[in-house]
Design an enzyme around this catalytic site. Structure first.
Site, short mmCIF file in Angstrom:
data_model
loop_
_atom_site.label_atom_id
_atom_site.label_comp_id
_atom_site.label_asym_id
_atom_site.label_seq_id
_atom_site.Cartn_x
_atom_site.Cartn_y
_atom_site.Cartn_z
N HIS A 8 -2.97 6.89 4.12
CA HIS A 8 -3.48 5.69 3.46
C HIS A 8 -4.82 5.34 4.10
O HIS A 8 -4.95 5.28 5.32
CB HIS A 8 -2.47 4.56 3.65
CG HIS A 8 -2.97 3.22 3.23
ND1 HIS A 8 -3.68 3.02 2.07
CD2 HIS A 8 -2.87 2.00 3.82
CE1 HIS A 8 -3.99 1.74 1.97
NE2 HIS A 8 -3.51 1.10 3.02
N ASN A 55 -10.37 0.39 1.04
CA ASN A 55 -8.91 0.45 0.95
C ASN A 55 -8.49 0.14 -0.49
O ASN A 55 -8.61 -1.00 -0.95
CB ASN A 55 -8.33 -0.58 1.93
CG ASN A 55 -6.82 -0.64 1.90
OD1 ASN A 55 -6.18 -0.09 1.02
ND2 ASN A 55 -6.25 -1.32 2.88
N CYS A 76 0.81 -1.23 0.00
CA CYS A 76 0.00 0.00 0.00
C CYS A 76 0.84 1.28 0.00
O CYS A 76 0.40 2.28 -0.55
CB CYS A 76 -0.97 -0.01 1.17
SG CYS A 76 -2.03 -1.45 1.18
O1 UT7 Z 1 -3.53 -1.71 3.71
C1 UT7 Z 1 -3.32 -2.64 4.73
C2 UT7 Z 1 -4.43 -3.66 4.65
N1 UT7 Z 1 -4.94 -4.20 5.85
C3 UT7 Z 1 -5.51 -3.49 6.86
O2 UT7 Z 1 -5.48 -2.31 6.90
C4 UT7 Z 1 -6.15 -4.28 7.96
C5 UT7 Z 1 -5.89 -3.71 9.32
N2 UT7 Z 1 -6.80 -4.33 10.29
C6 UT7 Z 1 -8.04 -3.87 10.47
O3 UT7 Z 1 -8.45 -2.90 9.85
C7 UT7 Z 1 -8.91 -4.56 11.51
O4 UT7 Z 1 -8.13 -5.50 12.19
C8 UT7 Z 1 -10.14 -5.28 10.86
C9 UT7 Z 1 -11.13 -4.24 10.38
C10 UT7 Z 1 -9.73 -6.17 9.72
C11 UT7 Z 1 -10.83 -6.13 11.92
O5 UT7 Z 1 -11.19 -5.32 13.02
P1 UT7 Z 1 -10.86 -5.79 14.50
O6 UT7 Z 1 -11.45 -4.82 15.42
O7 UT7 Z 1 -9.39 -6.02 14.57
O8 UT7 Z 1 -11.64 -7.14 14.58
P2 UT7 Z 1 -11.09 -8.60 14.92
O9 UT7 Z 1 -10.30 -9.16 13.81
O10 UT7 Z 1 -10.47 -8.55 16.29
O11 UT7 Z 1 -12.44 -9.40 15.02
C12 UT7 Z 1 -13.47 -9.08 15.97
C13 UT7 Z 1 -14.65 -9.97 15.72
C14 UT7 Z 1 -14.29 -11.44 15.59
O12 UT7 Z 1 -15.30 -12.20 16.17
P3 UT7 Z 1 -15.14 -12.81 17.65
O13 UT7 Z 1 -13.90 -13.65 17.61
O14 UT7 Z 1 -14.98 -11.62 18.56
O15 UT7 Z 1 -16.40 -13.55 17.84
C15 UT7 Z 1 -14.28 -11.67 14.10
O16 UT7 Z 1 -14.55 -13.01 13.76
O17 UT7 Z 1 -15.28 -9.60 14.48
C16 UT7 Z 1 -15.42 -10.75 13.65
N3 UT7 Z 1 -15.30 -10.35 12.27
C17 UT7 Z 1 -16.34 -9.90 11.57
N4 UT7 Z 1 -17.64 -9.74 11.87
C18 UT7 Z 1 -18.45 -9.25 10.91
C19 UT7 Z 1 -14.19 -10.30 11.51
N5 UT7 Z 1 -14.50 -9.82 10.28
C20 UT7 Z 1 -15.83 -9.57 10.30
C21 UT7 Z 1 -16.73 -9.07 9.33
N6 UT7 Z 1 -18.01 -8.92 9.69
N7 UT7 Z 1 -16.33 -8.71 8.09
#
Ligand code: UT7
Length: 389
Positions: A255, A285, A115
């Site tokens: 970004h 993104n 990115c």
């Molecule tokens: O350019 C670089 C590219 N990558 C990024 O920028 C990614 C950087 N990371 C992030 O932006 C965040 O980590 C995410 C938006 C991807 C995820 O947010 P988070 O607050 O870190 O959530 P998490 O991964 O800790 O997941 C929390 C919960 C989980 O459920 P449990 O275990 O608490 O029951 C996930 O399974 O949210 C669940 N989950 C979702 N729920 C609904 C994960 N993805 C989704 C989804 N919809 N799409």
């Protein structure tokens, strides 16, 4: 030799017209608009139609940037296309863009730095310009991630979008343009954001297809931790290296990966909310395209203008990061003279430019000669008066 600076003098963007909203994704994935928006700031993303590719988006953005800079494609010294989603593994997409622009014989290469690729491209362009290797460099960030997305994987499908943005950098002699940059990389986190199949480690086969290794995979939580650790620091370093303080930054154009990550970087350096540009809501993104698209929108909306100082920061696959501080250069719209130049064939305009340059160089030489003569005569008069007295 006069100091050379690399000014951003033109910009352009291309975003596909097709939109996929969070509500659309709710129909096929175990997700919700509420979850996506509160965790990321995204409401929708733009996705290409079947006849669009990375090269077509990059070319469209570049044409707009060249038009706004008043620079012809064939007058470029270099074309850099930052992307992780090229049309083919080889040939490089940069050559397809060079050809499509009609930039005959102009050097072009593809830069892969995740990115932050566009910011890496700005730093590279600046080096080519200040070292006197080029006067005009085109930097493009273009990504078509929707074709590498597993639309059944909610961890990635909700985040990314397609698009392209471009900037024309030109040599200038005023202290402006790219004032500083910081580039970083930490390959120990490679597996957290990876497209595992199709390269030399796992060449395409029935097995890689069956395992879905041709799709982007991401450990969001790890990337989030990494981003909040490096981003604020990299931003602070670039501001310091430019000899500035946070107060000197007119707009922070980061970004667009996650609004919570952006807010944490802004907090780290003490930038107030009104100095932060966020458009992730509409585009998601778009990886290496996100900063140039955001920069174009900030300019279109009047959030920044010529003379303003802008800070960029990005992170992504690699893992990599990059930041830069840029003072915006000359007007973005073509001047009457550059419009004339664009509309005339080079065989007509180039002799005029040469004659103007030769004439003004001759005049400058004559003027310098006159000044030297006057100084010598005045010195001789002063000496004679001293001797007489
Ligand atoms: O350019 C670089 C590219 N990558 C990024 O920028 C990614 C950087 N990371 C992030 O932006 C965040 O980590 C995410 C938006 C991807 C995820 O947010 P988070 O607050 O870190 O959530 P998490 O991964 O800790 O997941 C929390 C919960 C989980 O459920 P449990 O275990 O608490 O029951 C996930 O399974 O949210 C669940 N989950 C979702 N729920 C609904 C994960 N993805 C989704 C989804 N919809 N799409």
């Amino acid at each position: 030799m006069t100091q050379r600076y690399a000014n951003i003098i033109g910009w352009g963007k291309y975003v596909p017209s097709r939109v996929i909203t969070n509500a659309d994704l709710e129909k096929t994935l175990d997700t919700s608009d509420e979850w996506i928006f509160t965790r990321t700031g995204i409401r929708q993303r733009h996705v290409v139609s079947p006849d669009e590719y990375t090269s077509t988006m990059a070319t469209a953005a570049a044409e707009e940037a060249l038009e706004s800079a008043g620079v012809r494609a064939r007058d470029l010294g270099l074309i850099i296309v930052a992307t992780s989603s090229p049309d083919y593994l080889t040939p490089p997409v940069s050559s397809q863009v060079q050809h499509a622009l009609g930039a005959k014989d102009v050097g072009a290469f593809t830069l892969v730095a995740g990115c932050p690729g566009f910011v890496y491209g700005l730093a590279t362009a600046q080096q080519f310009i200040v070292s006197d290797a080029c006067d005009n460099v085109l930097v493009i960030g273009a990504e078509l991630i929707s074709r590498y997305t597993d639309w059944n994987d909610r961890a990635t499908a909700v985040l990314f979008g397609d698009g392209a943005g471009a900037a024309v950098l030109q040599v200038g002699d005023e202290p402006s343009g790219v004032l500083s940059y910081v580039l970083g990389s930490d390959g120990s986190g490679a597996e957290h954001l990876i497209l595992p199949g199709g390269g030399t480690v796992a060449p395409p086969s029935q097995e890689t297809l069956d395992q879905g290794l041709h799709y982007l995979r991401m450990n969001g939580r790890q990337i989030f931790r990494f981003a909040t650790r490096v981003l604020g620091k990299a931003l602070h370093q670039a501001i310091q290296q430019a000899g500035l303080t946070t107060d000197d930054i007119d707009l922070f154009v980061p970004h667009q990966a996650n609004s919570r990550i952006i807010e944490s970087a802004a907090r780290y350096v003490g930038l107030p909310r009104e100095k932060v540009f966020i458009n992730i809501e509409q585009y998601g993104n778009t990886s290496a395209a996100s900063i140039p698209i955001a920069m174009c929108e900030a300019l279109e909306q009047g959030r920044i203008k010529t003379g303003d100082t802008v800070a960029f920061v990005a992170f992504g696959a690699g893992l990599t990061w990059a930041s830069a501080v840029v003072k915006l250069g000359e007007p973005s719209m073509p001047t009457p003279i550059s419009r004339l130049r664009l509309s005339l064939p080079s065989r007509l305009f180039d002799p005029i430019t040469r004659v103007t340059r030769t004439t003004s160089a001759g005049l400058m030489k004559a003027l310098a000669g006159c000044l030297a003569l006057i100084t010598a005569l005045r010195r001789r008069g002063a000496k004679r008066r001293k001797d007489d007295g």
